[in-house]
Design a protein around this motif. Structure first.
Motif, PDB file in Angstrom:
ATOM      1  N   PRO A 231       0.625  -1.035   0.062  1.00  0.00           N
ATOM      2  CA  PRO A 231      -0.090  -0.088  -0.257  1.00  0.00           C
ATOM      3  C   PRO A 231       0.548   1.219   0.312  1.00  0.00           C
ATOM      4  N   VAL A 232       0.085   2.193  -0.425  1.00  0.00           N
ATOM      5  CA  VAL A 232       0.478   3.664  -0.555  1.00  0.00           C
ATOM      6  C   VAL A 232       0.513   4.587   0.279  1.00  0.00           C
ATOM      7  N   ASP A 233       0.697   5.520   0.803  1.00  0.00           N
ATOM      8  CA  ASP A 233      -0.345   6.803   1.651  1.00  0.00           C
ATOM      9  C   ASP A 233       0.179   7.295   1.295  1.00  0.00           C
ATOM     10  N   ALA A 234       0.059   8.846   1.292  1.00  0.00           N
ATOM     11  CA  ALA A 234       0.157  10.567   1.260  1.00  0.00           C
ATOM     12  C   ALA A 234       1.957  10.734   1.163  1.00  0.00           C
ATOM     13  N   ASP A 235       2.750   9.706   1.685  1.00  0.00           N
ATOM     14  CA  ASP A 235       3.944   9.535   1.829  1.00  0.00           C
ATOM     15  C   ASP A 235       4.890   9.166   1.268  1.00  0.00           C
ATOM     16  N   GLY A 265       0.144  10.649  -7.012  1.00  0.00           N
ATOM     17  CA  GLY A 265       0.741  11.861  -6.655  1.00  0.00           C
ATOM     18  C   GLY A 265       1.770  11.855  -5.833  1.00  0.00           C
ATOM     19  N   ALA A 266       1.627  10.603  -5.143  1.00  0.00           N
ATOM     20  CA  ALA A 266       2.455  11.435  -4.334  1.00  0.00           C
ATOM     21  C   ALA A 266       3.760  11.324  -4.122  1.00  0.00           C
ATOM     22  N   VAL A 267       4.350  12.022  -2.805  1.00  0.00           N
ATOM     23  CA  VAL A 267       6.423  12.123  -3.168  1.00  0.00           C
ATOM     24  C   VAL A 267       6.470  10.949  -2.276  1.00  0.00           C
TER      25      VAL A 267
END
Length: 490
Positions: A231-235, A265-267
């Motif tokens: 999983p990916v989150d805002a960070d 679009g997260a970095v």
């Protein structure tokens, strides 16, 4: 007809006039057509070529152009049901782990299919012609055509000068990469295909972000690999779960997009950048860094973090970079970096698949990136991307405020919108298309079951900002018809 008349206009006139000719009858000469229609010889030549491509005329050198025989009706399709067996039956040595031999490219093809002209395109992933550096590309192509040896065979790895440019672009002028660490590829998708085929054995697991770019999933499955979501989150990617995924699967490859991740679009945060490399190194695994959006920063973007490859001395990172997204979908030039035995594996796979990237295209890319026009284009593009993102966010804020992302991106070309639970995202996308706007449902971006319904909206495939505002207005109509609890206006 004036000299400014298009090839299409002349072709349409000639196509209509063909009704007066019998099969095999000769058409007027090019000189006669130039005089009659007041166009240039080039326009006549291209119009005739267009009709020949349609099978309406045949050109005989030294004799002229003649009306072609009518096309024969297509023969009835035979019985192709045998192919179901041939394409599905596995050989005796196949195992249950090798995965299906078919390739599901539906998520990828959805963003490659151009909608009808009357539909506003908030789906496509390539720059509209209005954003492309067409003059710079034309000039680069012309200069490349005059270079001695342009049509000769290039090195398998690519032109040395272009490899040197990519090495500096990726790792910096004093970074760890040199020309010998770079392979020139036919765009980013080709580079991803080579990387996954070279680094992972069929039947093995490959770790991918969730959600992620559908093209990565299509490549992995076509190579017989098992995409396992992290999983990916805002960070960025959840590094705690990345560690668990390596332990659970014994995977040897992790594919990620640390910068302006597609679709969220997260970095990747600074702490997680270090953790990703440490975790992969401890697992004895490679990190395939898909740096597709490096040249898609916005004018108001903070300074960009360096690629993971710029901090890697041990050959953990295999880096993918492309010029396509920031220039033209037809400038399919990318780079793939690696070190040690992995580079030799990458080189061998690419040679087997494609021999080499055509030299005229490499020479054109080299001329483009070496010209002042390239730097000017990137500045202009950064301004345009900022303005388009701002316009799209403002339109959503006034029309569909419940869909606004919590952290708008400062790079890339898309927004990732969370729909209410229970929404049928495919129904929303289908309804939106009926209202004249193309958007992308989020399901194909998930390697396994989607965690929630989403839409992805892009803002680079329209002629300008006015179409973005109208596209959101049409999307509002679709949402009102499809979402269980319609949003209130702000």
């Amino acid at each position: 007809m004036k000299d400014s008349s298009s090839v299409a206009q002349l072709a349409a006139i000639l196509r209509k006039e063909l009704d007066r000719y019998s099969e095999g009858e000769k058409l007027p000469s090019s000189r006669a057509l130039v005089t009659r229609h007041q166009v240039s010889p080039v326009t006549v030549s291209r119009a005739i070529a267009s009709l020949a491509a349609e099978g309406l005329v045949t050109s005989r050198p030294g004799a002229g152009v003649f009306k072609a025989a009518p096309r024969r009706a297509a023969s009835a399709l035979g019985d192709v049901s045998w192919q179901e067996v041939a394409l599905s039956a596995d050989p005796p040595y196949a195992t249950a782990d090798t995965g299906p031999r078919s390739a599901d490219a539906s998520g990828l093809l959805a963003t490659l299919t151009a909608p009808p002209p009357e539909v506003i395109d908030l789906n496509g992933g390539y720059l509209h012609a209005a954003l492309q550096p067409e003059r710079a590309l034309a000039a680069a192509l012309a200069r490349a055509g005059r270079r001695p040896g342009t049509w000769s065979r290039p090195p398998v790895e690519g032109l040395t000068e272009l490899r040197e440019w990519f090495a500096r672009d990726i790792g910096g002028p004093r970074g760890p990469l040199g020309a010998s660490d770079v392979l020139i590829t036919a765009g980013g998708q080709s580079a991803l295909t080579t990387a996954l085929r070279a680094l992972a054995a069929p039947g093995s697991a490959v770790l991918v972000e969730s959600p992620t770019y559908p093209g990565t999933l299509a490549v992995a499955r076509a190579a017989g690999l098992r995409p396992v979501p992290v999983p990916v989150d805002a960070d960025g990617v959840r590094t705690d779960l990345l560690t668990e995924a390596f332990h659970a699967t014994r995977a040897r490859v992790f594919v990620c997009q640390p910068l302006f991740h597609n679709p969220t679009g997260a970095v990747l945060s600074p702490q997680r950048r270090t953790a990703v490399l440490d975790i992969a190194r401890a697992a004895g695994a490679f990190v395939v860094e898909d740096d597709f959006a490096r040249r898609l920063m916005h004018a108001d973007s903070p300074p960009l973090p360096a690629p993971l490859a710029a901090d890697d001395l041990d050959g953990v990172v295999v880096h993918v970079r492309s010029l396509t997204k920031a220039s033209s979908p037809s400038l399919r030039i990318g780079a793939l970096t690696g070190r040690g035995p992995a580079l030799e594996r990458l080189r061998a796979i690419q040679a087997v698949d494609s021999f080499f990237v055509p030299r005229p295209l490499q020479e054109t890319a080299l001329e483009l990136v070496g010209s002042p026009a390239w730097t000017r284009h990137l500045r202009t593009l950064a301004d345009a991307l900022r303005d388009r993102r701002t316009t799209l966010l403002a339109a959503l804020g006034s029309t569909l405020p419940g869909l606004l992302p919590h952290r708008p991106p400062h790079g890339g070309y898309h927004l990732w919108l969370r729909l209410p639970d229970g929404t049928d995202e495919r129904a929303v996308a289908a309804t939106a298309l009926r209202h004249g706007v193309a958007v992308t449902p989020g399901g194909p971006y998930f390697p396994a079951e989607a965690t929630a319904p989403h839409l992805r909206l892009t803002y680079v495939s329209t002629p300008g900002t006015a179409q973005l505002e109208e596209g959101v207005r049409r999307l509002r109509q679709a949402v009102e018809e499809s979402v269980p609890e319609p949003y209130e206006r702000a």
